[in-house]
Design an enzyme around this catalytic site. Structure first.
Site, short mmCIF file in Angstrom:
data_model
loop_
_atom_site.label_atom_id
_atom_site.label_comp_id
_atom_site.label_asym_id
_atom_site.label_seq_id
_atom_site.Cartn_x
_atom_site.Cartn_y
_atom_site.Cartn_z
N ARG A 1 34.40 38.59 34.53
CA ARG A 1 34.64 37.30 35.17
C ARG A 1 35.45 37.53 36.45
NH1 ARG A 1 39.53 34.22 31.90
NH2 ARG A 1 41.08 35.87 32.08
N ASP B 1 34.52 45.79 30.39
CA ASP B 1 35.50 44.74 30.14
C ASP B 1 35.84 44.75 28.66
OD1 ASP B 1 36.98 42.19 30.18
OD2 ASP B 1 35.91 41.83 32.06
N ASP C 1 38.34 49.35 27.03
CA ASP C 1 39.76 49.13 27.20
C ASP C 1 40.25 50.21 28.16
OD1 ASP C 1 42.54 49.07 27.08
OD2 ASP C 1 42.64 48.99 24.89
N VAL C 2 40.71 49.81 29.34
CA VAL C 2 41.04 50.79 30.38
C VAL C 2 42.24 51.65 30.02
CG1 VAL C 2 40.04 49.43 32.24
CG2 VAL C 2 42.48 49.15 31.69
N ASN D 1 39.44 47.28 38.85
CA ASN D 1 39.71 45.85 39.01
C ASN D 1 40.46 45.26 37.82
OD1 ASN D 1 38.97 43.04 40.22
ND2 ASN D 1 38.25 42.96 38.11
N TYR E 1 55.30 42.96 36.97
CA TYR E 1 53.97 42.99 37.58
C TYR E 1 54.01 43.71 38.92
CZ TYR E 1 49.57 41.23 39.55
OH TYR E 1 48.33 41.12 40.12
N LYS F 1 52.03 47.11 40.46
CA LYS F 1 51.16 47.05 41.63
C LYS F 1 51.69 47.91 42.78
CE LYS F 1 47.90 44.45 39.97
NZ LYS F 1 46.52 44.99 39.80
N VAL G 1 44.11 34.01 44.79
CA VAL G 1 42.65 33.96 44.73
C VAL G 1 42.25 33.09 43.54
CG1 VAL G 1 40.52 35.30 44.46
CG2 VAL G 1 42.44 36.23 45.78
#
Length: 252
Positions: A21, A42, A65-66, A92, A158, A162, A191
């Site tokens: 998504r 995903d 699962d990354v 992503n 967070y 990043k 976004v």
């Protein structure tokens, strides 16, 4: 879409995490439109399979699962088994959780680190052998955030992930340049995605945002266009760079 840009990814295989998504789905759709074969991953299997189904034979979905190194191995094997090569990776998949530093928990910090930083690290390690094998290099795009460029109130954990992803990008770009594997980071601001709508309201993308110079939220499709450029050969001399796409938010 301008007709002179159609087919910019013809012959390429692109792996996109968090593609069920939002920005990941928009990227996968745009890449397929430009001729790429796309491997979508995903943890949300239903939405991921739906996007892949829409794209038809150009796409394959792999539950993923990354944070799991073995899972990354399965994804790369599926990509090679289905399409024979990997030319690009878009890291992503991410979590967005906010809290003032005095209210933050170690458990939340650890979870954000695992998904937002360790996941892309594992992805880089997983795809490099396949990219080297093509003999043509490759492209990795790490989706960071404006919180990886400037401090934002309530974003200590967070933002730490990043900013870390921004640093990983630059160091990996130097390590992999000799293989012509390029690594760049994209830093979206506000976004309009399902994740953001869940926090700010379903009408968030329709409202005016006075704190943003362009006074609106961005759209997933706009981020996808920038990522398309970085995945394509048009950016063949671009590596170790960071790209803000935030309506001017970090220019203030």
């Amino acid at each position: 879409m301008a007709s002179d840009t159609v087919g910019r990814l013809a012959g390429k295989v692109v792996l996109v995490t968090g593609a069920g998504r939002g920005q990941g789905a928009a990227e996968a759709r745009l890449f397929a439109e430009h001729g790429a074969r796309v491997v979508l991953t995903d943890v949300q299997e239903d939405t991921g399979r739906d996007v892949a189904s829409d794209l038809g034979k150009q796409a394959v979905f792999v539950p993923h699962d990354v944070t799991d190194a073995a899972g990354w191995q399965r994804v790369t094997e599926a990509a090679l088994g289905t399409f024979g090569r990997i030319d690009a990776l878009v890291n992503n998949a991410a979590l967005w959780r906010t809290a003032p530093i005095e209210e933050e928990s170690e458990a939340n910090l650890q979870r954000l680190l695992q998904v937002n930083l360790v996941g892309p690290f594992l992805g880089l390690q997983a795809v490099v052998p396949a990219m080297r094998a093509t003999g043509n290099g490759g492209s990795v795009v790490n989706i960071s955030s404006t919180a990886g460029l400037v401090g934002i109130q309530g974003h200590a954990s967070y933002g730490a992930t990043k900013f870390g992803l921004r640093g990983l990008t630059k160091s990996a770009a130097l390590d992999l340049a000799r293989h012509r594997i390029r690594v760049n980071s994209v830093h979206p601001g506000m976004v309009d995605t399902p994740m953001v709508a869940g926090a700010l309201g379903a009408d968030a993308g329709e409202r005016e945002w006075p704190n943003v110079p362009l006074r609106r939220m961005g759209r997933s499709e706009e981020v996808a266009e920038l990522v398309l450029y970085l995945v394509s050969d048009a950016s063949a001399y671009v590596t170790g760079a960071e790209f803000a796409i935030d309506g001017g938010l970090t220019a203030q």
